[in-house]
Design a protein around this motif. Structure first.
Motif, PDB file in Angstrom:
ATOM      1  N   ALA A 293      -8.070   2.704  -3.265  1.00 19.46           N
ATOM      2  CA  ALA A 293      -9.080   2.789  -2.207  1.00 19.46           C
ATOM      3  C   ALA A 293      -9.146   4.215  -1.677  1.00 19.46           C
ATOM      4  CB  ALA A 293      -8.741   1.829  -1.068  1.00 19.46           C
TER       5      ALA A 293
ATOM      6  N   LYS B 186      -8.386   8.203   8.111  1.00 16.64           N
ATOM      7  CA  LYS B 186      -7.393   7.674   9.045  1.00 16.64           C
ATOM      8  C   LYS B 186      -7.144   8.684  10.156  1.00 16.64           C
ATOM      9  CE  LYS B 186      -2.619   5.889   8.977  1.00 16.64           C
ATOM     10  NZ  LYS B 186      -1.493   5.524   8.086  1.00 16.64           N
TER      11      LYS B 186
ATOM     12  N   ASP C 130      -5.871  -5.984  10.175  1.00 16.22           N
ATOM     13  CA  ASP C 130      -6.917  -5.427   9.320  1.00 16.22           C
ATOM     14  C   ASP C 130      -8.102  -6.388   9.341  1.00 16.22           C
ATOM     15  OD1 ASP C 130      -5.276  -3.342   8.614  1.00 16.22           O
ATOM     16  OD2 ASP C 130      -4.652  -4.225   6.713  1.00 16.22           O
TER      17      ASP C 130
ATOM     18  N   LYS D 146     -10.884   1.924   5.049  1.00 11.33           N
ATOM     19  CA  LYS D 146     -10.534   2.061   3.642  1.00 11.33           C
ATOM     20  C   LYS D 146     -11.513   1.236   2.809  1.00 11.33           C
ATOM     21  CE  LYS D 146      -6.758  -1.273   4.445  1.00 11.33           C
ATOM     22  NZ  LYS D 146      -5.301  -1.482   4.309  1.00 11.33           N
ATOM     23  N   TYR D 147     -11.891   1.781   1.664  1.00 13.82           N
ATOM     24  CA  TYR D 147     -12.862   1.113   0.794  1.00 13.82           C
ATOM     25  C   TYR D 147     -12.286   1.034  -0.613  1.00 13.82           C
ATOM     26  CZ  TYR D 147     -17.166  -0.130  -1.583  1.00 13.82           C
ATOM     27  OH  TYR D 147     -18.098  -0.774  -2.331  1.00 13.82           O
ATOM     28  N   ASN D 148     -12.194  -0.182  -1.131  1.00 13.95           N
ATOM     29  CA  ASN D 148     -11.605  -0.417  -2.450  1.00 13.95           C
ATOM     30  C   ASN D 148     -12.602  -0.051  -3.547  1.00 13.95           C
ATOM     31  OD1 ASN D 148      -9.170  -1.351  -1.451  1.00 13.95           O
ATOM     32  ND2 ASN D 148      -9.805  -3.491  -1.445  1.00 13.95           N
TER      33      ASN D 148
ATOM     34  N   GLN E 255      -9.743   6.464   1.815  1.00 15.58           N
ATOM     35  CA  GLN E 255      -9.472   6.173   3.223  1.00 15.58           C
ATOM     36  C   GLN E 255      -9.789   7.362   4.124  1.00 15.58           C
ATOM     37  OE1 GLN E 255      -5.548   6.000   4.857  1.00 15.58           O
ATOM     38  NE2 GLN E 255      -4.613   7.220   3.214  1.00 15.58           N
TER      39      GLN E 255
ATOM     40  N   ASP F 269       0.829  -1.203   0.000  1.00 18.78           N
ATOM     41  CA  ASP F 269       0.000   0.000   0.000  1.00 18.78           C
ATOM     42  C   ASP F 269       0.864   1.255   0.000  1.00 18.78           C
ATOM     43  OD1 ASP F 269      -2.393  -1.315   0.008  1.00 18.78           O
ATOM     44  OD2 ASP F 269      -2.831  -1.004   2.143  1.00 18.78           O
TER      45      ASP F 269
ATOM     46  N   ILE G 288      -5.481   5.402  -1.082  1.00 22.18           N
ATOM     47  CA  ILE G 288      -4.469   4.351  -0.936  1.00 22.18           C
ATOM     48  C   ILE G 288      -4.338   3.652  -2.295  1.00 22.18           C
ATOM     49  CG2 ILE G 288      -3.874   2.149   0.139  1.00 22.18           C
ATOM     50  CD1 ILE G 288      -5.328   3.044   2.619  1.00 22.18           C
TER      51      ILE G 288
ATOM     52  N   GLY H  38      -0.108   5.263   0.632  1.00 26.42           N
ATOM     53  CA  GLY H  38      -1.254   6.078   1.013  1.00 26.42           C
ATOM     54  C   GLY H  38      -0.924   7.544   1.180  1.00 26.42           C
TER      55      GLY H  38
ATOM     56  N   ALA I 254      -2.937  11.081   2.922  1.00 26.56           N
ATOM     57  CA  ALA I 254      -4.083  11.597   3.654  1.00 26.56           C
ATOM     58  C   ALA I 254      -3.817  13.045   4.045  1.00 26.56           C
ATOM     59  CB  ALA I 254      -4.352  10.752   4.897  1.00 26.56           C
TER      60      ALA I 254
END
Length: 383
Positions: free
Chosen positions: A360, A364, A319, A352-354, A362, A242, A380, A244, A246
């Motif tokens: 994805a 956080k 996770d 997180k949602y793909n 996210q 990953d 991500i 990411g 944010a």
């Protein structure tokens, strides 16, 4: 720490008739129910009055009792579940509306009345079955959503709450017993938490533990055809990486201003199965504004304060995957952090949602001990 000059502003309170509308919807639904239960699995609606067992925060003692209730729509997942739903024994996806009257709650150190106002929350939750007999079932229901608190520092110098709009999390333990063909009696315990994630300070947050007694009424049957879209199993990679990004904001103490931060992450994921995974990686946070002792009020960030632009840490944790939605939690140690308060460790948690196999969205949160730093929103990428 130097405190800025206090000031007030007037913000109108929410209209309390909103709760009446939800109660009215419940009665309208109830008159439209079938007298006998049809074959199949039903969605249901639940109404549960509540009374608090305690209202508390991490740093201040509170007394008094909060009254309210919940209106819950249960969307049954048993008719055609995905593999992860079977593994976790998920019985329904819930939409929860929670209302609390907190006019009786006061701070021991500052017992002035009406410090908190009413609270409203709209929460999405998962309803997992723990134990089941012929007519009785025990559930645990964690959820997350948005909440509204009636009073803040800026309306009446409420030192616990810095914003009307907050993140709201809830976990409930409920026992449901069938008392009719399509009716159940429910009893439960739950904890409801309000916090803005540090977007506006002060942010001590509030917790309300409550006991409830309510009624669950079945609605229209949810057939396998209605829920066929759930049955498609989500694909996953056993090994993945990953990357990411944010972006978020931490509030300035007793001000409506904010200090912006950017969070970067690079890590490795190992999936044990469709539901559980382990991950480890490096967190780097860039400070757009660092702490300046000559500008203490404008730059103070408590446990998140830094003399440098960057802090870097190494973290690991589990996770939990529910289809394309992942819940992540990690505990980390700083490799570099020129902290104002000599902080060595941190937590992160998020969702997180793909949306694609390789990308994805996210949300956080970064946490020091029990204090939120900031919430970052971003993307991500999984090459």
């Amino acid at each position: 720490m130097i405190e800025p000059t206090k000031f007030k502003m007037s913000i109108p309170k929410p209209v309390k008739s909103k709760s009446f509308l939800f109660f009215l919807c419940y009665f309208i639904f109830s008159f439209d129910l079938h007298a006998q239960e049809e074959q199949g699995v039903r969605n249901s609606i639940e109404f549960s009055p509540q009374v608090s067992l305690g209202v508390f925060t991490a740093q201040n003692k509170l007394t008094g009792t909060a009254y309210g209730g919940e209106l819950i729509y249960h969307m049954n997942t048993v008719a055609n579940p995905r593999p992860w739903m079977k593994m976790l024994n998920l019985k329904s996806l819930d939409l929860v509306f929670n209302y609390k009257n907190m006019s009786d709650i006061v701070m021991v150190s500052d017992p002035r009345p009406d410090r908190f106002g009413d609270s409203y929350a709209l929460i999405a939750a998962f309803n997992f079955s723990l134990l089941k007999t012929k007519n009785t079932e025990l559930f645990v229901t964690p959820g997350l959503g948005l909440g509204y608190l009636g009073e803040t520092w800026f309306t009446n110098e409420n030192v616990l709450v810095g914003s009307h709009l907050n993140f709201s999390s809830r976990i409930a333990l409920k026992l449901a017993t069938r008392i009719g063909p399509a009716t159940k009696l429910s009893a439960g315990l739950d904890i409801l938490h309000f916090s803005n994630g540090g977007t506006r300070v002060p942010n001590n947050g509030m917790n309300v533990s409550s006991v409830s007694l309510g009624v669950v009424q079945s609605l229209k049957t949810a057939s396998a055809k209605d829920t066929a879209f759930w049955s498609r199993p989500a694909e996953y990679k056993k090994h993945s990486v990953d990357i990411g990004l944010a972006f978020g904001r931490r509030g300035v103490y007793r001000s409506k201003g904010g200090l912006y931060k950017t969070g970067l992450y690079a890590g490795y994921n190992y999936r044990l199965n469709a539901v559980l995974g382990l991950s480890t990686g490096v967190d780097a946070v860039y400070y757009h504004t660092i702490y300046d002792p000559l500008r203490n009020v404008e730059t103070y960030q408590s446990k998140a304060g830094s003399y440098d632009r960057w802090r870097v840490g190494l973290a690991a944790g589990p996770d939990l995957w529910m289809g394309k939605l992942g819940l992540m939690a990690k505990y980390g140690y700083y490799l570099h952090y020129n902290s104002v308060q000599d902080i060595k460790t941190y937590w992160t948690a998020g969702l997180k949602y793909n949306v694609l196999n390789w990308a994805a969205v996210q949300a956080k949160i970064y946490i020091h001990q029990t204090e939120a730093d900031f919430v970052g929103f971003g993307l991500i990428f999984t090459p």
